[in-house]
Design an enzyme around this catalytic site. Structure first.
Site, PDB file in Angstrom:
ATOM      1  N   LYS A   1       4.161   1.965  14.529  1.00  0.00           N
ATOM      2  CA  LYS A   1       3.001   1.314  15.740  1.00  0.00           C
ATOM      3  C   LYS A   1       2.313  -0.551  14.897  1.00  0.00           C
ATOM      4  O   LYS A   1       1.901  -0.537  16.246  1.00  0.00           O
ATOM      5  CB  LYS A   1       2.232   2.319  15.527  1.00  0.00           C
ATOM      6  CG  LYS A   1       1.914   3.562  15.439  1.00  0.00           C
ATOM      7  CD  LYS A   1       1.253   4.568  15.855  1.00  0.00           C
ATOM      8  CE  LYS A   1       1.222   5.625  14.038  1.00  0.00           C
ATOM      9  NZ  LYS A   1       2.274   6.738  14.191  1.00  0.00           N
TER      10      LYS A   1
ATOM     11  N   ASP B   1       6.547  -5.725   3.520  1.00  0.00           N
ATOM     12  CA  ASP B   1       6.225  -5.186   1.568  1.00  0.00           C
ATOM     13  C   ASP B   1       7.327  -5.371   0.444  1.00  0.00           C
ATOM     14  O   ASP B   1       8.164  -6.403   0.472  1.00  0.00           O
ATOM     15  CB  ASP B   1       5.896  -4.392   1.628  1.00  0.00           C
ATOM     16  CG  ASP B   1       4.772  -3.578   0.712  1.00  0.00           C
ATOM     17  OD1 ASP B   1       4.796  -4.557  -0.882  1.00  0.00           O
ATOM     18  OD2 ASP B   1       4.717  -3.093   0.689  1.00  0.00           O
TER      19      ASP B   1
HETATM   20  P1  IMP Z   1       8.444  -1.949   3.420  1.00  0.00           P
HETATM   21  O1  IMP Z   1       9.349  -1.702   3.568  1.00  0.00           O
HETATM   22  O2  IMP Z   1       7.946  -1.223   2.059  1.00  0.00           O
HETATM   23  O3  IMP Z   1       8.386  -3.832   3.314  1.00  0.00           O
HETATM   24  O4  IMP Z   1       6.959  -1.731   4.232  1.00  0.00           O
HETATM   25  C1  IMP Z   1       6.464  -1.985   4.958  1.00  0.00           C
HETATM   26  C2  IMP Z   1       5.421  -1.285   5.807  1.00  0.00           C
HETATM   27  O5  IMP Z   1       5.095  -0.522   4.936  1.00  0.00           O
HETATM   28  C3  IMP Z   1       5.035  -1.997   6.902  1.00  0.00           C
HETATM   29  O6  IMP Z   1       5.385  -1.713   8.496  1.00  0.00           O
HETATM   30  C4  IMP Z   1       3.644  -1.124   6.877  1.00  0.00           C
HETATM   31  O7  IMP Z   1       3.678  -0.164   7.524  1.00  0.00           O
HETATM   32  C5  IMP Z   1       3.417  -0.500   5.319  1.00  0.00           C
HETATM   33  N1  IMP Z   1       2.392  -1.356   4.412  1.00  0.00           N
HETATM   34  C6  IMP Z   1       2.563  -1.981   3.094  1.00  0.00           C
HETATM   35  N2  IMP Z   1       1.917  -3.043   2.752  1.00  0.00           N
HETATM   36  C7  IMP Z   1       0.587  -2.696   3.671  1.00  0.00           C
HETATM   37  C8  IMP Z   1      -0.859  -2.839   4.241  1.00  0.00           C
HETATM   38  O8  IMP Z   1      -1.023  -3.689   2.494  1.00  0.00           O
HETATM   39  N3  IMP Z   1      -1.548  -2.410   4.342  1.00  0.00           N
HETATM   40  C9  IMP Z   1      -1.299  -1.267   5.488  1.00  0.00           C
HETATM   41  N4  IMP Z   1       0.469  -1.166   5.331  1.00  0.00           N
HETATM   42  C10 IMP Z   1       0.999  -1.072   4.390  1.00  0.00           C
END
Ligand code: IMP
Ligand code: MG
Length: 181
Positions: A42, A102
């Site tokens: 979302k 992230d």
């Molecule tokens: P990744 O798979 O670790 O790159 O995660 C990406 C997802 O983690 C994003 O789409 C967010 O939903 C969540 N996420 C990562 N860091 C944050 C943050 O600082 N605030 C809110 N959601 C985050």
């Protein structure tokens, strides 16, 4: 709700200006290619709406919803597809639109998942990039802002599903985490 925010990282105006720049660049780079923008729900909802308003080319859009397997703090590296695309993407230029990159686990999984369908290309657009936390081998083609390693909310980004409706991006006060576990 706003009293939970320690400080504003990107104001409404900063977001507006930067997103207009991204939109203008994508317009230039994808003119004549009729790309399909794929928003990752979302978190993408505000960014997608504002970005696409500054993209001035023929294009279509679709959405996916994904979640990471795991207990919330640790990801197993697998991603669950909760909603898939509604149309075929074979031969299309796909532009994935994410709120934040992230660890990269979500986007690298998604990229591989879509590659099998043989699109003409896959491009990654993220509003926020946290390169210091990267675990998977994935890079954004377009990124709005590079952020430090802080937990941010607002403008689509949530903490426990709340704060998505804030019009800016802010750092959440640490007592909010400790209070909720
Ligand atoms: P990744 O798979 O670790 O790159 O995660 C990406 C997802 O983690 C994003 O789409 C967010 O939903 C969540 N996420 C990562 N860091 C944050 C943050 O600082 N605030 C809110 N959601 C985050
Ligand atoms: Mg999230």
């Amino acid at each position: 709700m706003r009293q939970d925010i320690e400080r504003i990282l990107y104001s409404e105006q900063q977001l507006r200006e930067r997103i207009a720049e991204l939109g203008a660049q994508i317009t230039e780079d994808f003119r004549g290619k009729d790309p399909i923008f794929v928003g990752v729900l979302k978190g993408c909802f505000m960014f997608m709406a504002d970005l696409l308003r500054s993209v001035d080319i023929y294009c279509t859009m679709d959405f996916m919803a994904v979640s990471s397997y795991g207990d919330g703090t640790t990801t197993t590296g697998a991603v669950k597809i909760n909603k898939d695309l509604s149309r075929d993407i074979a031969g299309r230029h796909v532009i994935i639109v994410e709120d934040i990159l992230d660890s990269g686990v979500t986007l690298s999984y998604l990229k591989n998942y879509l590659e099998v369908r043989q699109p003409a290309s896959i491009t990654l657009v993220t509003l926020l990039d946290k390169p210091s936390r990267r675990r998977a081998d994935v890079k954004a083609d377009y990124a709005g802002f590079e952020v430090e390693d802080a937990f941010v909310v607002g403008y689509g980004l949530d903490y426990a599903e709340e704060y998505r409706n804030l019009p800016y991006i802010g750092v959440l006060k640490s007592e909010v985490y400790s209070k909720n576990g």
